[in-house]
Design a protein around this motif. Sequence first.
Motif, short mmCIF file in Angstrom:
data_model
loop_
_atom_site.label_atom_id
_atom_site.label_comp_id
_atom_site.label_asym_id
_atom_site.label_seq_id
_atom_site.Cartn_x
_atom_site.Cartn_y
_atom_site.Cartn_z
N THR A 294 1.47 76.05 17.04
CA THR A 294 0.20 75.64 16.43
C THR A 294 0.40 75.23 14.98
O THR A 294 -0.19 74.25 14.51
CB THR A 294 -0.83 76.78 16.51
N VAL A 295 1.28 75.95 14.29
CA VAL A 295 1.56 75.62 12.88
C VAL A 295 2.19 74.23 12.79
O VAL A 295 1.81 73.42 11.93
CB VAL A 295 2.50 76.68 12.27
N ALA A 297 1.95 71.76 15.02
CA ALA A 297 0.96 70.75 15.39
C ALA A 297 0.02 70.45 14.22
O ALA A 297 -0.26 69.27 13.91
CB ALA A 297 0.17 71.22 16.60
N ASN A 298 -0.45 71.49 13.55
CA ASN A 298 -1.35 71.28 12.40
C ASN A 298 -0.62 70.60 11.25
O ASN A 298 -1.22 69.82 10.49
CB ASN A 298 -1.92 72.62 11.95
N LYS A 299 0.67 70.89 11.12
CA LYS A 299 1.46 70.26 10.06
C LYS A 299 1.56 68.75 10.29
O LYS A 299 1.44 67.95 9.36
CB LYS A 299 2.86 70.88 10.06
N ILE A 300 1.75 68.35 11.55
CA ILE A 300 1.81 66.93 11.89
C ILE A 300 0.46 66.26 11.62
O ILE A 300 0.38 65.18 11.02
CB ILE A 300 2.23 66.74 13.36
N ILE A 301 -0.60 66.90 12.06
CA ILE A 301 -1.95 66.35 11.88
C ILE A 301 -2.27 66.19 10.40
O ILE A 301 -2.81 65.17 9.97
CB ILE A 301 -2.98 67.25 12.59
N THR A 302 -1.91 67.21 9.62
CA THR A 302 -2.16 67.15 8.17
C THR A 302 -1.37 66.03 7.51
O THR A 302 -1.87 65.35 6.60
CB THR A 302 -1.79 68.49 7.52
N ALA A 303 -0.13 65.81 7.98
CA ALA A 303 0.72 64.76 7.41
C ALA A 303 0.09 63.39 7.56
O ALA A 303 0.29 62.50 6.72
CB ALA A 303 2.10 64.80 8.06
N VAL A 319 -4.04 61.19 14.21
CA VAL A 319 -3.24 61.38 15.41
C VAL A 319 -3.91 62.40 16.33
O VAL A 319 -4.67 63.26 15.88
CB VAL A 319 -1.81 61.85 15.08
N THR A 320 -3.60 62.27 17.61
CA THR A 320 -3.97 63.25 18.62
C THR A 320 -2.69 63.67 19.33
O THR A 320 -1.84 62.82 19.63
CB THR A 320 -4.97 62.67 19.63
N LEU A 321 -2.54 64.96 19.61
CA LEU A 321 -1.29 65.48 20.18
C LEU A 321 -1.54 66.13 21.53
O LEU A 321 -2.55 66.79 21.75
CB LEU A 321 -0.67 66.51 19.24
N GLY A 322 -0.59 65.93 22.43
CA GLY A 322 -0.54 66.65 23.69
C GLY A 322 0.81 67.35 23.78
O GLY A 322 1.84 66.74 23.51
N ILE A 323 0.83 68.63 24.17
CA ILE A 323 2.06 69.43 24.09
C ILE A 323 2.36 70.05 25.45
O ILE A 323 1.47 70.62 26.10
CB ILE A 323 1.91 70.54 23.03
N ALA A 324 3.62 69.92 25.87
CA ALA A 324 4.13 70.60 27.06
C ALA A 324 5.33 71.44 26.67
O ALA A 324 6.09 71.06 25.76
CB ALA A 324 4.51 69.59 28.14
N ILE A 325 5.53 72.58 27.34
CA ILE A 325 6.53 73.56 26.93
C ILE A 325 7.48 73.87 28.08
O ILE A 325 7.06 74.04 29.23
CB ILE A 325 5.84 74.87 26.46
N GLU A 353 -7.94 67.71 18.31
CA GLU A 353 -6.78 67.14 17.62
C GLU A 353 -5.49 67.36 18.41
O GLU A 353 -4.60 66.54 18.38
CB GLU A 353 -6.66 67.76 16.21
N PHE A 354 -5.40 68.50 19.10
CA PHE A 354 -4.24 68.72 19.97
C PHE A 354 -4.61 69.71 21.06
O PHE A 354 -5.51 70.54 20.89
CB PHE A 354 -3.03 69.20 19.18
N ILE A 355 -3.91 69.61 22.17
CA ILE A 355 -4.09 70.53 23.29
C ILE A 355 -2.72 70.84 23.87
O ILE A 355 -1.89 69.93 24.07
CB ILE A 355 -5.01 69.95 24.38
N VAL A 356 -2.49 72.11 24.16
CA VAL A 356 -1.29 72.52 24.90
C VAL A 356 -1.64 72.48 26.38
O VAL A 356 -2.71 72.96 26.79
CB VAL A 356 -0.84 73.93 24.48
N TYR A 357 -0.78 71.90 27.17
CA TYR A 357 -1.05 71.67 28.59
C TYR A 357 -1.43 72.96 29.31
O TYR A 357 -0.82 74.02 29.10
CB TYR A 357 0.18 71.05 29.27
N THR A 358 -2.46 72.85 30.16
CA THR A 358 -2.79 73.91 31.11
C THR A 358 -3.02 73.28 32.46
O THR A 358 -3.52 72.16 32.56
CB THR A 358 -4.07 74.67 30.69
#
Length: 647
Positions: A294-295, A297-303, A319-325, A353-358
């Motif tokens: 999360t830190v 992702a927020n760092k990228i968005i802030t940049a 930007v909008t982010l989608g995250i898979a792990i 702004e971002f979502i982690v995949y579910t």
Amino acid sequence: MILRTRLLISFSFISLLIVLIFGTVAYRITTESTHNNETRVILSYAKSKANELRSILGNLKPTEQSPFILSDNGNSLNYYIVLNSSNDLVAHSPFNNDITEFLNRFGMQKRTKKKPSGALTLNDQKYLWGMAEIPETGNSLILMHQVNDQAALKKIVSVRLIITGAIVFWVAIWGALIVSSIISKRIRKKNAELLHQSLHDSLTELPNRTLLIERLQQAVNYCRQEGKTLALITLSLSRVKEINDTLGHKSGDILLRKIAPRLQDTLCEPDTIARLSGGEFAILLSNIKLENLTVVANKIITAFEAPFTIGALDIQTGVTLGIAIFPDHSHEPDILSRLSEVALHQAKEKGREFIVYTQDSDPHTIDRLTLMAELRYAIEYNGLDLYYQPQIDIASKQVVGVEALVRWHHRERGFIPPDEFIPKAEQVGLIKPLTTWVLEEAIQQLKLWNKQGINLQIAINISQRSLPGRQLATQISDLLDRINIRSCHLELEITESAIMTETESSLTTMHDLKELGVGLSIDDFGTGFSSLSYLKELPIDTLKIDKSFVMSMLSNNDDAVIVRSIIELAHNMGRAVVAEGVESLEMLEKLELLQCDIAQGYYMAKPMPAHELEKWLSESEWGKNGIIDMEQQCDKRLQNKMRKTAS
């Protein structure tokens, strides 16, 4: 290696050909050179011999000159012929061939070339000759030399040929090696360029999707062995199309080339930054801790809150982010890439702004795809059921209508709740055929109940995807005409969010439905964001309070205030109010105290099939209180409409 082998073979053949050509030419040149040298020697020798023969021929008696035989002086390869001024034969040494034929050919060659020396062949035997004047006699001496020393000549040529061949072959081999090395380097360079082009984006020089998947596979293998976590972030840059359309594609390209440097400045050595397409990028982060995701992702968005400078302009984008792990979501690189894109699309749809995949938010899992295929089959072949939940007029305690609720009893999965398959049907485009099936079944059931003297109003939920456009009103009008049911028996429940989607088109459809005489209700009222100024413009008959407020109004004062406010608002605007989620007598009494019009909930009855509802109407306390005849209500509405039209 194959190229070098082919070049070596080719150059070997070429060198062999060169050696053969050289040998042939060398032999001819050597032969000519040898003969020329020997001819000069023979001519010189002929002149010397002519001086010797002067005394011999001068002492001959006339009778001895017909012709005179000369001694060969022990040299069997040299022959002498003496001719007078008339070219008659005066003397000759013993000759191993036809002297007359020789003289004929000699005469012809002498007249043609007019040289004091030469060569001619007689009966396959080659002779070199030289001619000199015999002083004070008027005669000429022809010295002939028989050429037989071919072996020595061949030896000379063969030695030269071997030396030349070795040099040519050595040059050819090294030439082949040098040429093959140069060509191989150029080919390797060209192949490297082509490989780079196939694995990198031409605009930004970033890795493309193919190289991303390759590196993702390597990272997955490493993290699997080391027991570490990996994150794949798909990033979508906003306003790219707007910038292209406004400032031109050149400015858009400059913006895209600035993305990677900003990401590299923001992140601590990301494994890979790749460009996928358009304004979409991917970031591969291996060995990342989940609590730090999360830190990051927020760092990228802030940049990306800081503007990009293009020419003299500062361009603001986001930007909008989608995250898979890995390993939580998948072990396969292709699937991880797809899941991060699914998360990205979900983030866009939900305005996040971002979502982690579910898995719950993914409409494209194999299980979901299978379920939707089975739903399509159930719609086409009547595999669904309609249940009906009664609605009670609170003042009279009589049944006023029912809400039609679709149910799916899967032959293998059992009962599937509506909130599990209806949202998925909306995602994959099945909601319209599902709505059509529900409308058809519900109106057909209305017809059957009318024949039995049961005149109810039936409420049906309408999805937001069915509302825009004028097809819905046309479809309902055709159904009502075909089945011969009055439109006032039908009420459509529409959520606030559906109305706020494509508002102009939705409002047009609602007015068309109102013209048909269909009742309109706002479902789950209080959970949306519709403004009061917009609400008063809607051609609705009823507000339906969301059950979350009704179910907690006895324990939560704020919810009680909301319920009371909605009831007062609706009545002041001339609308009726339905409260759903009534599960106790205390709730019903509270709603009656607040002057709510209609109640719906488990306290009165659960949803049930049509045949059970008929039994409930005849046996339950509520059913025994009677049914408010919808035919009479329809007549009253028609009379009111006619009075309004007349006035």
